[in-house]
Design a protein around this motif. Structure first.
Motif, PDB file in Angstrom:
ATOM      1  N   SER A 107       0.829  -1.201   0.000  1.00 39.11           N
ATOM      2  CA  SER A 107       0.000   0.000   0.000  1.00 39.11           C
ATOM      3  C   SER A 107       0.864   1.253   0.000  1.00 39.11           C
ATOM      4  O   SER A 107       1.986   1.246   0.520  1.00 39.11           O
ATOM      5  CB  SER A 107      -0.914   0.012   1.236  1.00 39.11           C
ATOM      6  OG  SER A 107      -1.731   1.160   1.244  1.00 39.11           O
ATOM      7  N   ARG A 108       0.312   2.290  -0.606  1.00 38.97           N
ATOM      8  CA  ARG A 108       0.904   3.622  -0.537  1.00 38.97           C
ATOM      9  C   ARG A 108      -0.225   4.626  -0.328  1.00 38.97           C
ATOM     10  O   ARG A 108      -1.273   4.516  -0.976  1.00 38.97           O
ATOM     11  CB  ARG A 108       1.658   3.966  -1.818  1.00 38.97           C
ATOM     12  CG  ARG A 108       2.992   3.247  -1.970  1.00 38.97           C
ATOM     13  CD  ARG A 108       3.819   3.875  -3.075  1.00 38.97           C
ATOM     14  NE  ARG A 108       3.101   3.893  -4.339  1.00 38.97           N
ATOM     15  CZ  ARG A 108       3.505   4.590  -5.409  1.00 38.97           C
ATOM     16  NH1 ARG A 108       4.590   5.336  -5.344  1.00 38.97           N
ATOM     17  NH2 ARG A 108       2.797   4.547  -6.530  1.00 38.97           N
ATOM     18  N   PRO A 109      -0.047   5.575   0.568  1.00 39.67           N
ATOM     19  CA  PRO A 109      -1.096   6.569   0.796  1.00 39.67           C
ATOM     20  C   PRO A 109      -1.533   7.234  -0.507  1.00 39.67           C
ATOM     21  O   PRO A 109      -0.710   7.679  -1.305  1.00 39.67           O
ATOM     22  CB  PRO A 109      -0.429   7.575   1.746  1.00 39.67           C
ATOM     23  CG  PRO A 109       0.606   6.761   2.466  1.00 39.67           C
ATOM     24  CD  PRO A 109       1.108   5.778   1.463  1.00 39.67           C
ATOM     25  N   GLY A 110      -2.847   7.228  -0.720  1.00 40.26           N
ATOM     26  CA  GLY A 110      -3.395   7.832  -1.918  1.00 40.26           C
ATOM     27  C   GLY A 110      -3.485   6.905  -3.114  1.00 40.26           C
ATOM     28  O   GLY A 110      -4.033   7.297  -4.156  1.00 40.26           O
ATOM     29  N   ASN A 111      -2.965   5.668  -2.991  1.00 45.40           N
ATOM     30  CA  ASN A 111      -2.959   4.738  -4.120  1.00 45.40           C
ATOM     31  C   ASN A 111      -3.612   3.402  -3.787  1.00 45.40           C
ATOM     32  O   ASN A 111      -3.356   2.402  -4.464  1.00 45.40           O
ATOM     33  CB  ASN A 111      -1.527   4.498  -4.599  1.00 45.40           C
ATOM     34  CG  ASN A 111      -0.946   5.709  -5.299  1.00 45.40           C
ATOM     35  OD1 ASN A 111      -1.153   5.916  -6.489  1.00 45.40           O
ATOM     36  ND2 ASN A 111      -0.219   6.535  -4.547  1.00 45.40           N
ATOM     37  N   GLY A 112      -4.426   3.355  -2.767  1.00 39.56           N
ATOM     38  CA  GLY A 112      -5.127   2.124  -2.430  1.00 39.56           C
ATOM     39  C   GLY A 112      -4.231   1.104  -1.756  1.00 39.56           C
ATOM     40  O   GLY A 112      -3.043   1.334  -1.495  1.00 39.56           O
ATOM     41  N   SER A 113      -4.805  -0.067  -1.469  1.00 44.02           N
ATOM     42  CA  SER A 113      -4.090  -1.141  -0.778  1.00 44.02           C
ATOM     43  C   SER A 113      -4.415  -2.473  -1.438  1.00 44.02           C
ATOM     44  O   SER A 113      -5.486  -2.652  -2.006  1.00 44.02           O
ATOM     45  CB  SER A 113      -4.484  -1.199   0.708  1.00 44.02           C
ATOM     46  OG  SER A 113      -4.258   0.037   1.340  1.00 44.02           O
ATOM     47  N   THR A 114      -3.479  -3.396  -1.334  1.00 38.74           N
ATOM     48  CA  THR A 114      -3.692  -4.759  -1.798  1.00 38.74           C
ATOM     49  C   THR A 114      -3.289  -5.718  -0.686  1.00 38.74           C
ATOM     50  O   THR A 114      -2.125  -5.741  -0.272  1.00 38.74           O
ATOM     51  CB  THR A 114      -2.881  -5.074  -3.062  1.00 38.74           C
ATOM     52  OG1 THR A 114      -3.292  -4.203  -4.124  1.00 38.74           O
ATOM     53  CG2 THR A 114      -3.102  -6.524  -3.492  1.00 38.74           C
ATOM     54  N   PHE A 115      -4.259  -6.476  -0.196  1.00 43.53           N
ATOM     55  CA  PHE A 115      -3.985  -7.507   0.802  1.00 43.53           C
ATOM     56  C   PHE A 115      -3.903  -8.836   0.077  1.00 43.53           C
ATOM     57  O   PHE A 115      -4.825  -9.210  -0.670  1.00 43.53           O
ATOM     58  CB  PHE A 115      -5.080  -7.538   1.860  1.00 43.53           C
ATOM     59  CG  PHE A 115      -5.015  -6.398   2.831  1.00 43.53           C
ATOM     60  CD1 PHE A 115      -4.381  -6.555   4.055  1.00 43.53           C
ATOM     61  CD2 PHE A 115      -5.566  -5.165   2.521  1.00 43.53           C
ATOM     62  CE1 PHE A 115      -4.300  -5.507   4.960  1.00 43.53           C
ATOM     63  CE2 PHE A 115      -5.497  -4.112   3.408  1.00 43.53           C
ATOM     64  CZ  PHE A 115      -4.852  -4.280   4.629  1.00 43.53           C
ATOM     65  N   SER A 116      -2.805  -9.561   0.288  1.00 40.94           N
ATOM     66  CA  SER A 116      -2.566 -10.829  -0.398  1.00 40.94           C
ATOM     67  C   SER A 116      -2.584 -11.975   0.585  1.00 40.94           C
ATOM     68  O   SER A 116      -1.793 -12.000   1.531  1.00 40.94           O
ATOM     69  CB  SER A 116      -1.214 -10.793  -1.128  1.00 40.94           C
ATOM     70  OG  SER A 116      -1.190  -9.742  -2.089  1.00 40.94           O
ATOM     71  N   LEU A 117      -3.506 -12.905   0.364  1.00 40.50           N
ATOM     72  CA  LEU A 117      -3.623 -14.104   1.187  1.00 40.50           C
ATOM     73  C   LEU A 117      -2.955 -15.260   0.444  1.00 40.50           C
ATOM     74  O   LEU A 117      -3.375 -15.631  -0.661  1.00 40.50           O
ATOM     75  CB  LEU A 117      -5.103 -14.415   1.437  1.00 40.50           C
ATOM     76  CG  LEU A 117      -5.434 -15.763   2.086  1.00 40.50           C
ATOM     77  CD1 LEU A 117      -4.802 -15.888   3.469  1.00 40.50           C
ATOM     78  CD2 LEU A 117      -6.951 -15.951   2.173  1.00 40.50           C
ATOM     79  N   PHE A 118      -1.894 -15.818   1.033  1.00 36.56           N
ATOM     80  CA  PHE A 118      -1.169 -16.927   0.439  1.00 36.56           C
ATOM     81  C   PHE A 118      -1.601 -18.234   1.088  1.00 36.56           C
ATOM     82  O   PHE A 118      -1.521 -18.377   2.308  1.00 36.56           O
ATOM     83  CB  PHE A 118       0.346 -16.741   0.621  1.00 36.56           C
ATOM     84  CG  PHE A 118       0.930 -15.637  -0.222  1.00 36.56           C
ATOM     85  CD1 PHE A 118       1.588 -15.927  -1.412  1.00 36.56           C
ATOM     86  CD2 PHE A 118       0.831 -14.301   0.164  1.00 36.56           C
ATOM     87  CE1 PHE A 118       2.122 -14.921  -2.193  1.00 36.56           C
ATOM     88  CE2 PHE A 118       1.371 -13.290  -0.611  1.00 36.56           C
ATOM     89  CZ  PHE A 118       2.015 -13.592  -1.796  1.00 36.56           C
ATOM     90  N   LEU A 119      -2.042 -19.174   0.258  1.00 34.04           N
ATOM     91  CA  LEU A 119      -2.457 -20.494   0.727  1.00 34.04           C
ATOM     92  C   LEU A 119      -1.558 -21.553   0.074  1.00 34.04           C
ATOM     93  O   LEU A 119      -1.256 -21.456  -1.112  1.00 34.04           O
ATOM     94  CB  LEU A 119      -3.916 -20.761   0.357  1.00 34.04           C
ATOM     95  CG  LEU A 119      -4.950 -19.804   0.951  1.00 34.04           C
ATOM     96  CD1 LEU A 119      -6.320 -20.085   0.349  1.00 34.04           C
ATOM     97  CD2 LEU A 119      -4.991 -19.909   2.462  1.00 34.04           C
ATOM     98  N   PRO A 120      -1.133 -22.558   0.835  1.00 34.19           N
ATOM     99  CA  PRO A 120      -0.275 -23.600   0.257  1.00 34.19           C
ATOM    100  C   PRO A 120      -0.994 -24.382  -0.835  1.00 34.19           C
ATOM    101  O   PRO A 120      -2.179 -24.690  -0.704  1.00 34.19           O
ATOM    102  CB  PRO A 120       0.087 -24.476   1.451  1.00 34.19           C
ATOM    103  CG  PRO A 120      -0.974 -24.208   2.462  1.00 34.19           C
ATOM    104  CD  PRO A 120      -1.411 -22.797   2.265  1.00 34.19           C
TER     105      PRO A 120
END
Length: 298
Positions: free
Chosen positions: A282-295
């Motif tokens: 994430s960067r302020p003003g540019n949104g966020s991406t949360f990544s869930l890693f599953l085996p």
């Protein structure tokens, strides 16, 4: 003189060989000590004035202290879990009644100011209900009362179910929620992982302004499958990105937003129980991406 030199050389060689043999015995003994400590059966075997005996005594003291601390921690966790369960049981009926009577009041012909009070009453009762339910879930996960049981499952079905569940809230907030199709498998507990992914999606919707978008996509790798939840919200400052997964943490910039600071914590715990993890970009003003890693399935 030559014989003296030869004898001296043999003596030196003997000392070196003896020292190496003694060092090897000592290392073998210490290796066995550590193996016994790992198995929980360590007992001191040397009772003399040697350094090895002192090391054994200190290791025994350390293991005893660690065992006592672990036992106390287990007892404390069980006590806290019992307290949370009691609170949940004792408050379930009063909260349900609060929501019931608030709903009945909302159906009445009330003045505008009173209707606002009823809406606040409903919102606060729902927040309290969510808080208690989240605390119970977190406590049960931490103490192992509820075990996450990973198994081969369809990631596409997981993302579809999570997105479908979040659509009403996205529409209410005028946020476009979309999902990119995926045909890939991974190893995870479908029920708990849907809750973790749902928390990530709900969090993205909550902090995305009206007219923004949230996109769920899947990227397969050799060992893991990555599920991204990308939003067009305000972003997260870098110095807060390491803290947002802490229990009850709320950023000062979103103090007024609805939430109790448990959603991301629960998502991280569920991911870890599945053998995976969560990252945020994430960067302020540019949104966020949360990544869930599953085996991936082996």
């Amino acid at each position: 003189m030559i014989w003296v030199a030869v004898i001296a050389a043999l003596a030196a060689a003997g000392v070196i060989v003896y020292d190496r043999l003694r060092l090897r015995r000592t290392m073998h003994t210490m290796d066995k000590m550590l193996d016994d400590a790992i198995r929980g059966v360590f007992q001191p075997a040397h009772f003399d004035e040697s350094r090895l005996s002192a090391v054994e005594a200190k290791l025994k003291q350390y293991l005893d202290a660690s065992g006592t601390s672990a036992a106390r921690l287990t007892e404390d966790r069980a006590r806290v879990q019992g307290l949370i369960a009691d609170i949940s049981h004792q408050t379930k009926t009063p909260i349900a009644n609060l929501l019931l009577y608030a709903g009945l009041l909302a159906d009445k012909d009330l003045p505008d100011d009173c209707r606002g009070y009823v809406e606040q009453l409903t919102a606060q009762a729902e927040k309290l209900q969510f808080l208690i339910e989240s605390m119970v879930k977190a406590g049960r996960l931490e103490t192992g009362v509820i075990a996450v049981q990973p198994r081969p499952a369809d990631v596409g079905a997981l993302t579809q179910a999570a997105v479908q569940s979040a659509l009403p809230e996205a529409e209410r907030r005028s946020v476009q929620l979309s999902r990119l199709p995926a045909e890939v498998g991974a190893c995870f507990d479908p029920k708990w992982t849907q809750e973790a992914l749902g928390n990530l999606i709900d969090n993205a919707i909550k902090y995305t302004p009206a007219g923004g978008s949230v996109t769920v996509s899947v990227t397969p790798y050799e060992l893991f499958c990555r599920i991204d939840v990308a939003d067009t919200g305000p972003g997260i400052p870098e110095d807060e990105q390491g803290r947002i997964f802490e229990r009850f943490y709320r950023s000062p910039t979103v103090r007024d937003a609805q939430g109790v600071g448990l959603g991301l914590y629960l998502a991280r715990e569920i991911a870890a129980a599945n053998g995976g993890y969560i990252k945020v970009t994430s960067r302020p003003g540019n949104g966020s991406t949360f990544s869930l890693f599953l085996p991936k399935m082996q």
